[in-house]
Design a protein around this motif. Structure first.
Motif, short mmCIF file in Angstrom:
data_model
loop_
_atom_site.label_atom_id
_atom_site.label_comp_id
_atom_site.label_asym_id
_atom_site.label_seq_id
_atom_site.Cartn_x
_atom_site.Cartn_y
_atom_site.Cartn_z
N SER A 11 -30.26 -17.99 29.37
CA SER A 11 -28.92 -18.58 29.31
C SER A 11 -28.96 -20.09 29.38
N ALA A 12 -30.10 -20.66 29.79
CA ALA A 12 -30.25 -22.12 29.79
C ALA A 12 -30.37 -22.65 28.37
N TYR A 13 -30.57 -21.75 27.40
CA TYR A 13 -30.74 -22.12 26.00
C TYR A 13 -29.69 -21.44 25.14
N THR A 14 -29.33 -22.10 24.05
CA THR A 14 -28.49 -21.47 23.03
C THR A 14 -29.41 -20.85 21.99
N PRO A 15 -29.34 -19.51 21.81
CA PRO A 15 -30.26 -18.85 20.88
C PRO A 15 -29.72 -18.85 19.45
N PHE A 16 -30.62 -18.93 18.49
CA PHE A 16 -30.28 -18.82 17.07
C PHE A 16 -31.26 -17.88 16.40
#
Length: 317
Positions: A11-16
């Motif tokens: 959740s610390a990152y925005t996934p793509f």
């Protein structure tokens, strides 16, 4: 909750997904020719036009956005302080395991950054040049720990980065030969007033816990943006084994190669030898020292089979 490692949630990152990331770029212009892609690729990794367009073009555009914001901030600060100071280089750090393809990623980013508006001067250095010479490693009993944190002259690397970020117009960087497997005594890389510098190496996101003389200064402190090239260990191990076999038939055949003694290994012998190196050295280093730094990167490129990037994770700001 899914995690990148035991302490940092995804959740610390925005996934793509690959498709989502590819849609971020609106350009349809061919960026790198087939000849250029072949020159950038490595003995075991080819670069497709789709990989450039889908993954690296959006990444280049994101990096350009960060760089231009850095330039604007510098101008604003100069105006506020009523001083004229020279803008120091924008520094990009690229980390990842042996054989994951970080060197190819670094060369791709260098090629794309050099095509930014105003054609910036982009230099690429690898931290291999900051390994201790083999003679020093032998003296310290570290030859079988080559690539581990203690095998690098971190103070020298940090001194270089200090000079770079202090605006030094000319800096010399030591060079490493993968053929001789050692530092080149009589050659240096000359860094002359670059606009962008890419620093690539397995150790660039590590926190230098063993360095008691400068415990609060880390290589990554000097980065404006950092990237970790990731993949499942089984894939990386297989890429390492296949590369070893390819080198056995190419570079190892040269008498000056450090690994010349292994040129006549059979396929099964080469496979066994490479697996042993992985299990005793590279795999251990990945698990203990490299992968734990993944969460410190601003962006993670997650590769699947064939070195194809399948996911991108961008740290939230």
């Amino acid at each position: 909750m899914a995690t990148i490692n035991k302490s940092v949630p995804l959740s610390a990152y925005t996934p793509f997904t690959r498709a989502e990331w590819a849609q971020l770029s609106k350009s349809t212009t061919t960026i790198l020719s087939a000849t250029e892609r072949a020159q950038i690729g490595s003995i075991d990794e080819t670069i497709s036009a789709d990989e450039v367009a889908d993954i690296y073009l959006p990444l280049s555009q994101l990096l350009y956005m960060h760089m231009t914001q850095s330039v604007q901030l510098h101008k604003n600060v100069n105006q506020f302080l009523q001083k004229k100071t020279k803008k120091v280089p924008f520094v990009i750090g690229i980390a990842g395991s042996v054989s994951v393809g970080k060197s190819t990623t670094a060369r791709l980013i260098q090629a794309l950054c050099s095509r930014w508006p105003n054609s910036p001067k982009v230099d690429l250095i690898t931290t291999d040049g900051f390994l201790y010479p083999n003679a020093t490693l032998e003296e310290r009993g570290l030859m079988k720990r080559k690539g581990f944190p203690e095998s690098y002259d971190i103070e020298r690397l940090i001194k270089f980065l200090y000079e770079l970020k202090s605006g030094c117009a000319y800096i010399e960087v030591p060079l490493y030969s993968h053929l001789s497997y050692d530092i080149l005594d009589d050659e240096v890389q000359k860094i002359i007033e670059p606009d962008v510098v890419i620093v690539e190496g397995i150790n660039v996101l590590q926190v230098n816990k063993r360095n008691k003389r400068i415990p609060q200064v880390f290589v990554s402190d000097f980065f404006d943006f950092s990237i970790y090239v990731d993949a499942e260990e089984e894939n990386i191990k297989n890429w390492y084994i296949e590369r070893f076999k390819l080198l056995r038939n190419t570079a190892f055949q040269q008498p000056e190669s450090f690994f010349h003694r292994y040129r006549q290994l059979s396929d099964s012998e080469a496979d066994h030898f490479a697996k042993d190196i992985w299990s005793t050295i590279n795999g251990v280093n990945l698990e203990k020292n490299i992968r734990p730094t993944r969460h410190r990167a601003d962006l993670i490129l997650k590769k699947g089979a064939g070195h194809r990037v399948e996911e991108v994770h961008l740290k939230k700001t």
